[in-house]
Design a protein around this motif. Structure first.
Motif, PDB file in Angstrom:
ATOM      1  N   ARG A 222      -3.801  -1.423  -7.901  1.00  0.00           N
ATOM      2  CA  ARG A 222      -5.004  -2.095  -7.416  1.00  0.00           C
ATOM      3  C   ARG A 222      -5.585  -1.218  -6.310  1.00  0.00           C
ATOM      4  O   ARG A 222      -4.971  -0.245  -5.890  1.00  0.00           O
ATOM      5  CB  ARG A 222      -4.660  -3.479  -6.866  1.00  0.00           C
ATOM      6  N   GLU A 223      -6.750  -1.600  -5.790  1.00  0.00           N
ATOM      7  CA  GLU A 223      -7.377  -0.821  -4.714  1.00  0.00           C
ATOM      8  C   GLU A 223      -7.675  -1.695  -3.501  1.00  0.00           C
ATOM      9  O   GLU A 223      -8.248  -2.775  -3.629  1.00  0.00           O
ATOM     10  CB  GLU A 223      -8.691  -0.203  -5.190  1.00  0.00           C
TER      11      GLU A 223
ATOM     12  N   GLN B  25     -10.074  -5.479  -4.515  1.00  0.00           N
ATOM     13  CA  GLN B  25     -10.790  -5.530  -5.785  1.00  0.00           C
ATOM     14  C   GLN B  25     -10.686  -6.889  -6.472  1.00  0.00           C
ATOM     15  O   GLN B  25      -9.736  -7.641  -6.275  1.00  0.00           O
ATOM     16  CB  GLN B  25     -10.320  -4.415  -6.705  1.00  0.00           C
TER      17      GLN B  25
ATOM     18  N   ILE C 278      -9.820  -1.231  -0.085  1.00  0.00           N
ATOM     19  CA  ILE C 278     -10.920  -0.369   0.336  1.00  0.00           C
ATOM     20  C   ILE C 278     -11.206  -0.584   1.820  1.00  0.00           C
ATOM     21  O   ILE C 278     -11.256  -1.724   2.294  1.00  0.00           O
ATOM     22  CB  ILE C 278     -12.181  -0.685  -0.502  1.00  0.00           C
TER      23      ILE C 278
ATOM     24  N   ARG D 278     -10.224   4.580  -0.059  1.00  0.00           N
ATOM     25  CA  ARG D 278      -9.539   3.719  -1.016  1.00  0.00           C
ATOM     26  C   ARG D 278      -8.050   4.031  -1.006  1.00  0.00           C
ATOM     27  O   ARG D 278      -7.659   5.193  -0.980  1.00  0.00           O
ATOM     28  CB  ARG D 278     -10.101   3.924  -2.418  1.00  0.00           C
ATOM     29  N   CYS D 279      -7.260   2.970  -1.040  1.00  0.00           N
ATOM     30  CA  CYS D 279      -5.808   3.111  -1.103  1.00  0.00           C
ATOM     31  C   CYS D 279      -5.306   2.471  -2.380  1.00  0.00           C
ATOM     32  O   CYS D 279      -5.868   1.478  -2.859  1.00  0.00           O
ATOM     33  CB  CYS D 279      -5.144   2.433   0.092  1.00  0.00           C
ATOM     34  N   LEU D 280      -4.235   3.042  -2.914  1.00  0.00           N
ATOM     35  CA  LEU D 280      -3.583   2.473  -4.085  1.00  0.00           C
ATOM     36  C   LEU D 280      -2.573   1.434  -3.629  1.00  0.00           C
ATOM     37  O   LEU D 280      -1.840   1.645  -2.665  1.00  0.00           O
ATOM     38  CB  LEU D 280      -2.895   3.569  -4.897  1.00  0.00           C
TER      39      LEU D 280
ATOM     40  N   ARG E 226      -2.968   7.004  -0.653  1.00  0.00           N
ATOM     41  CA  ARG E 226      -4.419   7.105  -0.503  1.00  0.00           C
ATOM     42  C   ARG E 226      -4.990   7.619  -1.821  1.00  0.00           C
ATOM     43  O   ARG E 226      -4.415   8.506  -2.443  1.00  0.00           O
ATOM     44  CB  ARG E 226      -4.719   8.102   0.612  1.00  0.00           C
ATOM     45  N   LYS E 227      -6.084   7.045  -2.254  1.00  0.00           N
ATOM     46  CA  LYS E 227      -6.742   7.519  -3.474  1.00  0.00           C
ATOM     47  C   LYS E 227      -7.653   8.672  -3.081  1.00  0.00           C
ATOM     48  O   LYS E 227      -8.404   8.568  -2.109  1.00  0.00           O
ATOM     49  CB  LYS E 227      -7.542   6.384  -4.111  1.00  0.00           C
TER      50      LYS E 227
ATOM     51  N   VAL F 179       0.873  -1.179   0.000  1.00  0.00           N
ATOM     52  CA  VAL F 179       0.000   0.000   0.000  1.00  0.00           C
ATOM     53  C   VAL F 179       0.909   1.227   0.000  1.00  0.00           C
ATOM     54  O   VAL F 179       1.745   1.380   0.882  1.00  0.00           O
ATOM     55  CB  VAL F 179      -0.927   0.014   1.239  1.00  0.00           C
TER      56      VAL F 179
END
Length: 193
Positions: free
Chosen positions: A158-159, A172, A161, A145-147, A134-135, A131
């Motif tokens: 990817r995400e 995801q 959540i 949501r985090c990238l 943060r998105k 990780v």
């Protein structure tokens, strides 16, 4: 690969203007980075192991992927880490809330967070991801949501959540995971984790 990416972020630097190393010298430097414990503090720039000829790890990996794969260490040890015992008894939403708070703090410091994703006792996912950001929230989002960098899907982020309402994480959907609920356990944040 998530551990190695974290180690390169903490202990290496890239010098794209210099001449690249041959495979033997490159392998030695890769091992010098990946033999350092991932939970140690990042080195100052002037003490990091230098990788000449490349702008970043991705560029070096494109040219010397086999050298990296052969020298970052074996992946199966991720499954045998002592800290993985948490999967057997840390199932509570309170534990996941504490993990989320730790994830928030880690990202706020500009650091990376290696997350071990599990659905134990069901083994639909049993995998570590990195990780890194943060998105940005959109509209009136009720989730965070985090990238995530996932070595199984290196082509795009990817995400991961977080749902404050459910006090749970989700990952995801893709070809190797049906998507949805996962438990998150931080690894490589401290020695026995």
């Amino acid at each position: 690969m998530s551990r190695a990416a974290m180690q390169f972020r903490k202990f290496a630097r890239f010098d794209p203007k210099s001449e690249p190393l041959d495979d033997h010298a490159l392998a030695e430097r890769v091992r010098a980075v990946t033999r350092r414990p991932a939970w140690q503090e990042a080195l100052p720039a002037d003490q990091r192991i230098v990788f000449p000829g490349y702008a970043d790890l991705r560029a070096m990996s494109r040219k010397h992927g086999r050298v990296l794969q052969d020298n970052i260490g074996v992946g199966w040890t991720t499954y045998l880490r002592f800290g993985n015992i948490r999967m057997f008894y840390e199932h509570s939403r309170n534990y996941q809330e504490r993990t989320h708070a730790n994830l928030d703090q880690t990202l706020a410091r500009g650091e990376l967070f290696v997350a071990y994703l599990s659905t134990f006792p069901n083994l639909s996912i049993n995998h570590a991801v990195l990780v890194y950001a943060r998105k940005p929230a959109t509209g009136t989002a009720t989730t965070e949501r985090c990238l995530v960098y996932d070595s199984n899907h290196p082509e795009a982020p990817r995400e991961l959540i977080w749902s404050p309402m459910e006090r749970a994480f989700a990952f995801q959907k893709d070809w190797d995971f049906v998507g949805g609920f996962v438990r998150v356990y931080q690894v490589y944040g401290k020695p026995i984790q």
